[in-house]
Design a protein around this motif. Structure first.
Motif, PDB file in Angstrom:
ATOM      1  N   ILE A  16      37.587  31.338  42.195  1.00  0.00           N
ATOM      2  CA  ILE A  16      37.041  32.350  41.290  1.00  0.00           C
ATOM      3  C   ILE A  16      37.532  32.006  39.893  1.00  0.00           C
ATOM      4  CG2 ILE A  16      36.842  34.807  40.763  1.00  0.00           C
ATOM      5  CD1 ILE A  16      38.096  35.264  43.644  1.00  0.00           C
ATOM      6  N   VAL A  17      36.620  31.615  39.017  1.00  0.00           N
ATOM      7  CA  VAL A  17      36.967  31.330  37.627  1.00  0.00           C
ATOM      8  C   VAL A  17      36.656  32.593  36.830  1.00  0.00           C
ATOM      9  CG1 VAL A  17      36.557  29.864  35.624  1.00  0.00           C
ATOM     10  CG2 VAL A  17      36.449  28.880  37.936  1.00  0.00           C
ATOM     11  N   ILE A  18      37.697  33.162  36.229  1.00  0.00           N
ATOM     12  CA  ILE A  18      37.575  34.433  35.522  1.00  0.00           C
ATOM     13  C   ILE A  18      37.656  34.175  34.023  1.00  0.00           C
ATOM     14  CG2 ILE A  18      38.569  36.726  35.215  1.00  0.00           C
ATOM     15  CD1 ILE A  18      39.896  36.328  38.004  1.00  0.00           C
ATOM     16  N   ASN A  19      36.530  34.303  33.343  1.00  0.00           N
ATOM     17  CA  ASN A  19      36.524  34.115  31.890  1.00  0.00           C
ATOM     18  C   ASN A  19      37.054  35.337  31.164  1.00  0.00           C
ATOM     19  OD1 ASN A  19      35.511  31.559  32.229  1.00  0.00           O
ATOM     20  ND2 ASN A  19      33.406  32.150  31.842  1.00  0.00           N
ATOM     21  N   LYS A  20      36.816  36.511  31.703  1.00  0.00           N
ATOM     22  CA  LYS A  20      37.343  37.748  31.122  1.00  0.00           C
ATOM     23  C   LYS A  20      38.706  37.989  31.761  1.00  0.00           C
ATOM     24  CE  LYS A  20      32.728  39.630  30.471  1.00  0.00           C
ATOM     25  NZ  LYS A  20      31.782  40.673  30.868  1.00  0.00           N
TER      26      LYS A  20
END
Length: 110
Positions: free
Chosen positions: A6-10
């Motif tokens: 899971i890549v979380i930008n926020k």
């Protein structure tokens, strides 16, 4: 068993993602700082510097969560993460899951 990234930008949503994971029984994982390829190209490689204006408003780094999820929980797990991160919104992040062929050191799931 699936390996989920899971890549979380926020990044302000990281805590909410981790709390959700614990709630549904996904209690192990690794969180690391990450940087998108576009950021490196634009800020570190001069030939791409002209694209800096396209990156305005985006953060220089993000968080990546790597965890294992049992097959029978995967669809609900992804749906729950989507409710937090809203993957349909540009720049929110990405999630993908891959099969685990072999492993060592993972807890056995009943």
């Amino acid at each position: 068993m699936k390996l989920v990234f899971i890549v979380i930008n926020k990044t302000e949503l990281l805590e909410e993602v981790l709390e959700y994971m614990v709630e549904v029984g996904v209690t192990g994982g690794t969180v690391f700082d990450s940087v998108g390829m576009g950021k490196i190209l634009v800020y570190d490689i001069p030939i791409f510097a002209a694209f800096k204006e396209l990156m305005i408003g985006s953060k220089a780094s993000n968080k990546t969560v790597m965890t294992t999820v049992p097959d029978d929980l995967l669809d609900d797990f992804i749906e729950g993460i989507d409710k937090i991160l809203h993957f349909d919104e540009p720049g929110s992040g990405v999630l993908f899951a891959i099969d685990i062929y072999k492993s060592r050191g993972l807890s056995k799931v009943e």
